[in-house]
Write an enzyme that holds these catalytic residues in place. Structure first.
Site: not given
Ligand code: CA
Ligand code: CA
Lengths: 697, 697
Positions: B421, B450, B483, B27, B367, B270, B479, B73, B168
């Site tokens: 997240e 995520y 989930h 690039h 947990r 680019h 849930d 890049h 993003e």
């Protein structure tokens, strides 16, 4: 507001609290806080509401105003509203079955379970991003099928969302694009309650949301407290409707758990039942009515919502009469719309898919074959709408001659998603949910990792979105390990209801496209190489449509000495290796190409065993994690580490995927079992059984 | 700017263009456009630059000003700057080896490959989010270890990023949090060049970035064209430094591919080499120098950057003298800092990990065991800093008595990440990259989807981040399927250099924490149940630290009739099933617990075969995708579909994970092979070989 208005709102609150209490699980706070917004969205303009049109009698009516509850944990609210509006799936019995196995009122909204629910929400940020897709769909469809004399597609898309949705990056991506595209049909009510699960939003979320949305190019309004009536909410919605060139955000100050004497305004009302005595106290405080009465709808409230539902449905009845006239005036357009909404394949749908003739056609990268297939089907499927996350050229996903869908060219079918992979996938989900679309989208396979949250929603929601994922291995080359997928194929294969294709040549690519389009309710990932693959002599689309097949048979009639099973760019290397094994070691080698594991596993035992006999030494070759290949092979050439930056052919050799190493390792596998007296553990000799018991939804 | 300033900037441009041209890949546009910003960041204040301190001689110096090239890049730019500053890894020879296998100058920056590179960038949005983590790290460390008489940690974090990073969602999440936290040490230069890969940013990105960052609470400045000199850039950087309570964004107007007569300002510069003749034209146009001279650094330019590097390093020399005095005055603090930066285990690190005594201690959810383990090690490891994405209570990840890290309490160790997240994981990567931290973070396992883009960067970058992922199966319950993770365990297991733990009880959880902390360069995912697990009689931390072990041995001395292998909440159900199989059918059943497949696979053959003999009928039981289990078992009880909403015990039964179905299916497996004359295909009878050839970096 009027007494009845408040009574309606309080009825919603108390019903939702009852549901959560009976389930002994769920989220009472958001429904109680959002009840006024829901009341507005389920009321006519004359009754002080939004005048949203929809139909309990025909929940799938095309021109309904879509509603998305982006904060899906508030779903008791949605079920209550569907109940009050007469939707069959949300009977009072079902409200009492909230969150129980097999009910129509699951813990988060599920489009495939409950009519009246458009999408699966709950994973925060998805719903508002889906709604952007719905608004795109409506705008494009209206631009394409409305005529000077008929407005067939005119619906709006309404959203309720909370802070959680607005903190997620995906909603920022989708909202930025929505602003860019000027989606005037999108109206978002933001439940600004100052509370998140951990406590006050001051803990982590102190940005100026209104200003941010203005920066995205949205029309932003703020409405004060609506706890005891709609106040200025209707006016704001009316303003929002008037702004047709910008999406609208209406920031509404609410109180979580409103009406709960001890938990209102606190995170303690968010994710757990209020408790019996607190629910009783709510009833007392909000109504002055019998705290022991449960699941109670006062008669005047029931009558009110029935009237609203009838009025909303009247629009549908009128529309149907209008559509009948449209159908007479524009029979082709009407037929195409019907075909699209019914997900029927167009005539000759796959007739133009390219057929690769060995020895005549040119070798190429499979991403170029994907481009050829996409362009072969696109003229038949106007419902194919989509694009790339800023990699149109690299992903080879431009439909030739097609215009961009932009603010001033809504008739275009190419969507410039920008560098927004997660929103891209969620927007495609929204377009699919809208109906009449087969959305496609594209990025590098590696960046499926950015979009996985939404891709999973495609699979769960049974949305046949088509994902074109190029640069599908270390064969990406010089960009290096940050861009080279390793685990992604396995991630996607482990996901239920997701078909992962990795075609080895043009004929297999044609199979991938045909299968992807035919599987309306299963999303597909079409993985493509950056680099050129050598053509296969014996591939056909029909064979590839079985998911796996013998592409080179071993010499002679008896069982082969070795099976090589591979996908995509590794198949031709296995073909070369098989030739060398035969000529140099007389090892009679079969090569199996497996463009889609999922579809191969759906074939009957006999066919599968005929391709992969299980008791012949079998070596799998895939330039990706070897993790899942033990099912199909005794030994694996795969990756257990990340790739490297360098020219792709060098990398293939360095990582063991060159034909020479494949042949050497194939011989090793054969020798290994020879030394054990030919005792090859049979990979197919396994019991199979079903574990899921009882009825599904 | 001065003639020399422009000559320096043009030297950077031409070197970068030469690198890309020689590699015939890469690039050129971004390095050429960003060269003025890089010049500023590598120049002293006296020379018109930022006065960033760093050390080519000691690239890991703790108090260096971090630099992150978020638009990775553009890495030719970073390698050029490291070269001009005298960093050993970026010799002229290495610049010529750009993007070649085994070079120190790979196609995107790799922290583990090149000294002077802080993090892996290239996946867009990661770098700027990492930088937020670095700024958090610096602020916390300064607040904790500086004293009234000594300022040991004072560094700033500089970023260059492009439009891609700002589109993003992850960068939006991280930037919102950075604004909330008032990270004054963070200065971002935004390469505002109006171009993305697809073309002009008008295609998809027309939002008002400056306004959005103001909405996040940032200090925002705009600097005009810097193509021919720094102009107002230094002034803006000085202003940014003065603002200590807000992060700074400086929007700098640049021209992509500046200097290229035919490609400047166009996306064509680019992602591909300019071409030999175009590079020659650049040289001619920018310099009037010999277009055929390649990889050329004029003497005065070389001398200039040497001087800048020396000045930057002088700060390090002074700091070392200062630190020696600090060490005398505050020996404990200094020793702890050294231990932390060296990633040494503290004394008695694992001594307080809980030991579960069977029959005495109470059953609980894993947990809760995770919470106990975290709290047992936290007092020993002040480098454990982190928190949850707004699920602190559900994730059980609060360190008792610990304060929040907030704008006005930078000494706190609990980070309130908000519902973010992806940024959470990237911020943890940045904290690890900073040094002296073992960051941890938490959410529901489902929402690892995520964060996957950043979690993969942990694994690739060798950052031992600890991920606490609760609600790790359909056992999440009501849930529902949105989930309930299904494919996530397999996604993470397929990822190289990522250890996935799923503990069955408190002792196994202790093993998970000890292994996670000891594996400094491998991130760990600690998966935890929402629901209670029954305690295991024979578990110990030591056994569990081998990844898999026999938790219940079959009766008698000979080989068992059946092996059940399971993880987490399924293990005790297998123990119950084994008892039933013995008592009802005299099927002698071994139960194997496999808390970490990756660590089990690292054990020697003998041990592995002793636990899983391979030739005994083996049934795996995991409430997750069965996809990868064929390696270890003949038959699987797993998931091939998504879960449902409902109470967890009902779901376990419905999906076949109840002890009764496990026993029934165990018997089926035994009977299946009995009918085949006891011929059990040996799962361990497989050849193993290494495919990777030649040296690594
Ligand atoms: Ca909230
Ligand atoms: Ca740009």
């Amino acid at each position: 507001g009027s007494d009845l208005e408040l009574k309606c709102i309080n009825t919603i609150r108390v019903l939702a609290a009852d549901m959560v209490q009976k389930a002994n699980s769920g989220h009472p706070g958001a429904p109680m806080g959002c009840a006024p917004m829901a009341h507005a969205l389920w009321s006519s303009v004359a009754a002080g509401g939004a005048g949203r049109v929809h139909s309990a009698k025909s929940p799938g009516w095309w021109n309904r105003d879509r509603f998305v509850l982006s904060n899906g944990h508030a779903c008791a609210l949605q079920y209550v509203m569907l109940h009050l509006s007469g939707y069959e799936d949300c009977s009072m019995e079902q409200l009492k079955q909230f969150r129980q196995v097999g009910s129509r009122t699951p813990g988060h909204p599920e489009n495939f379970c409950t009519k009246g629910v458009e999408v699966c929400t709950g994973p925060l940020g998805q719903g508002i991003s889906n709604a952007v897709g719905m608004a795109i769909a409506a705008k494009h469809l209206g631009a394409t099928y409305n005529t000077p004399d008929f407005n067939i597609i005119t619906n709006k898309t309404y959203v309720i969302c909370g802070d959680g949705c607005l903190q997620e990056g995906i909603s920022g991506e989708a909202s930025s694009l929505a602003g860019h595209l000027g989606l005037g049909g999108l109206i978002v009510l933001y439940d600004d309650n100052n509370i998140t699960i951990d406590g006050n939003t001051d803990l982590a979320f102190t940005e100026d949301v209104a200003k941010r949305y203005e920066a995205y190019g949205w029309h932003v309004q703020t409405v004060g407290d609506v706890a005891n009536g709609l106040g200025d909410l209707q006016k704001a919605i009316e303003e929002a409707k008037k702004v047709t060139d910008k999406p609208s955000l209406i920031k509404v100050r609410t109180a979580i758990g409103y009406g709960s004497p001890n938990k209102q305004g606190s995170e303690s009302s968010h994710g757990a039942p209020l408790g019996d005595s607190e629910v009783a106290a709510v009833k007392d405080r909000l109504y002055g009515c019998d705290p022991n009465e449960k699941f109670y709808v006062p008669e005047d409230v029931a009558a009110f919502y029935k009237e609203q539902a009838d009025e909303a449905d009247a629009a549908r009845v009128a529309w149907e009469a209008e559509f009948a006239k449209y159908k007479e005036a524009h029979p082709d357009k009407a037929a195409e719309l019907e075909r699209r909404f019914n997900h029927e394949m167009p005539e000759g749908a796959f007739y133009d898919l390219p057929k690769f003739v060995f020895g005549k056609d040119k070798a190429n990268a499979t991403r170029k074959f994907s481009e050829a297939c996409l362009n072969a089907v696109a003229p038949k499927f106007p419902e194919l709408m989509g694009g790339s996350a800023d990699l149109t050229g690299s992903n080879c996903c431009q439909i030739k001659g097609a215009k961009d869908f932009q603010k001033h060219s809504p008739e275009g079918i190419m969507v410039r998603f920008g560098v927004r992979e997660h929103a891209m996938a969620a927007i495609c989900n929204g377009m699919f949910a809208y109906g009449a679309f087969r959305p496609f989208c594209a990025t590098f396979l590696q960046f499926a990792g950015y979009a996985l949250g939404a891709m999973r929603c495609s699979a769960l929601s049974k949305f046949g979105v088509i994902y074109i994922m190029t640069h599908d291995s270390i064969g990406l080359g010089e960009d290096g390990p940050t861009h080279q997928p390793v685990e992604m194929l396995e991630s996607l294969r482990a996901m239920p209801n997701m078909n992962v294709f990795r075609a080895a040549d043009a004929n297999e690519m044609a199979a991938a496209y045909e299968m992807a389009l035919k599987n309306v309710h299963t999303p597909s990932v079409i993985c493509c190489t950056r680099g050129t693959v050598s053509p296969l002599e014996n591939s056909t689309k029909e064979k590839a449509m079985r998911g796996g097949y013998t592409v080179v048979e071993a010499e002679g009639d008896s069982a082969p000495d070795l099976v090589l099973v591979a996908t995509g760019s590794e198949v031709w290397r296995c073909v070369d290796a098989a030739k060398a094994l035969q000529s140099e070691h007389s090892i009679r080698t079969r090569v199996v190409s497996m463009p889609c594991q999922e579809i191969f596993l759906e074939q009957d035992d006999e066919y599968r065993n005929s391709v992969l006999p299980g008791n012949v030494p079998t070596l799998s070759v895939e330039a990706s994690s070897e993790h899942g290949w033990h099912r199909f092979s005794h030994a694996q050439i795969g990756l257990t580490r990340f790739g490297m930056s360098g020219p792709l052919e060098e990398l293939f050799v360095k990582f063991g995927f060159g034909a020479e190493n494949v042949a050497a390792k194939g011989k090793e596998v054969v020798d290994f079992y020879k030394q054990r007296g030919g005792n090859v553990p049979n990979l197919n000799d396994r019991p199979h059984f079903v574990n899921f018991t009882g009825p599904d939804h």
